[in-house]
Design an enzyme around this catalytic site. Sequence first.
Site, PDB file in Angstrom:
ATOM      1  N   ILE A  25       0.879  -1.180   0.000  1.00  0.00           N
ATOM      2  CA  ILE A  25       0.000   0.000   0.000  1.00  0.00           C
ATOM      3  C   ILE A  25       0.911   1.223   0.000  1.00  0.00           C
ATOM      4  CG2 ILE A  25      -0.276  -0.122   2.532  1.00  0.00           C
ATOM      5  CD1 ILE A  25      -3.088   1.126   2.127  1.00  0.00           C
ATOM      6  N   ALA A  26       0.669   2.134  -0.901  1.00  0.00           N
ATOM      7  CA  ALA A  26       1.545   3.307  -0.973  1.00  0.00           C
ATOM      8  C   ALA A  26       0.842   4.458  -1.679  1.00  0.00           C
ATOM      9  CB  ALA A  26       2.843   2.970  -1.714  1.00  0.00           C
TER      10      ALA A  26
ATOM     11  N   GLU B  75       2.484  -7.166   7.406  1.00  0.00           N
ATOM     12  CA  GLU B  75       3.755  -6.887   8.066  1.00  0.00           C
ATOM     13  C   GLU B  75       4.107  -5.428   7.815  1.00  0.00           C
ATOM     14  OE1 GLU B  75       3.741  -9.645   5.936  1.00  0.00           O
ATOM     15  OE2 GLU B  75       3.778 -11.221   7.456  1.00  0.00           O
TER      16      GLU B  75
ATOM     17  N   ASN C 222       8.352   2.166  10.677  1.00  0.00           N
ATOM     18  CA  ASN C 222       7.380   2.862   9.816  1.00  0.00           C
ATOM     19  C   ASN C 222       6.187   3.373  10.635  1.00  0.00           C
ATOM     20  OD1 ASN C 222       5.789   3.820   7.762  1.00  0.00           O
ATOM     21  ND2 ASN C 222       6.009   1.997   6.451  1.00  0.00           N
TER      22      ASN C 222
ATOM     23  N   TYR D 195      -2.751   1.875  10.359  1.00  0.00           N
ATOM     24  CA  TYR D 195      -3.349   0.572  10.676  1.00  0.00           C
ATOM     25  C   TYR D 195      -4.009   0.609  12.058  1.00  0.00           C
ATOM     26  CZ  TYR D 195      -0.193  -0.637   6.834  1.00  0.00           C
ATOM     27  OH  TYR D 195       0.465  -0.657   5.636  1.00  0.00           O
TER      28      TYR D 195
END
Length: 225
Positions: free
Chosen positions: A112-113, A146, A151, A158
């Site tokens: 995801i970015a 993960e 980060n 999340y």
Amino acid sequence: MDSEKTIGTDSYYVEPMRIDDVPAVSRLERRCFTNPWPESAYRRELRNPANNFYVVLRWRSDRPQAETSPPEPRGRLALLPLIRRPEPPVTDSIVGFAGMWILYDEAHVTTIAVAPEHRGRGLGELLLVTLFDEAIRRRAEWVTLEVRVSNAPAQALYEKYGFTRQGLRKRYYSDNGEDAYIMWSPSLRDPAYQQRYGQLRERLFERLAAKGITAEKHGLPHPGH
Ligand SMILES: CC(C)(COP(=O)(O)OP(=O)(O)OC[C@H]1O[C@@H](n2cnc3c(N)ncnc32)[C@H](O)[C@@H]1OP(=O)(O)O)[C@@H](O)C(=O)NCCC(=O)NCCS
């Protein structure tokens, strides 16, 4: 008064990732990750849609863009036919992507970015919600992933959606030997979580709209079907 609204809108579209998108996704991935996948890995993923779900985020803006063209040549240079002005930079309209594997009752977020210049607007959240909607539609019960221990922005995203750390994979990342937290969502079948998720989702779309951001899904299955 919201001055941003008076000078145009940004529209974003979440669409299924296609094979033709892979080169642009790879270029963006190299800007977002230090250990990007080879293009062949995306092509392999896209050939197996039964167990995978990959999307891209496209951007269209009618806001005035910064002037990027070089100045016109002057004087005698302007008369030289062989001196060409460089082409204007090609702007990739893909500014984000996300994907997951779905196996039995587990959805495993693989990537995801969001492009650095589009971050902080709720778009990472939009991509995560797109994955959640699909996980729910495919009757998965859990979402797992993960994330690098360093980060913090991703972990905060999340955690906002209720993920908790459930384990550690030592030296999971081959580029620098960094550890990964293993995170799990609450049960997607828990009525209390369904209510919380519904509220977060609603608030996200309100927030995007208030910023003049139109976020639409194109060509994706309806969450409830
Ligand atoms: C993680 C990432 C996708 C977030 O995208 P984004 O569009 O900037 O995030 P959003 O604007 O949607 O933010 C949603 C939530 O994420 C968290 N968040 C995002 N950026 C944050 C930051 N810099 N610091 C702290 N929390 C952050 C917040 O909880 C935020 O909610 P809030 O706005 O209510 O505070 C983006 O930073 C990114 O592409 N990073 C590089 C790739 C990456 O690390 N991917 C994750 C791999 S596991």
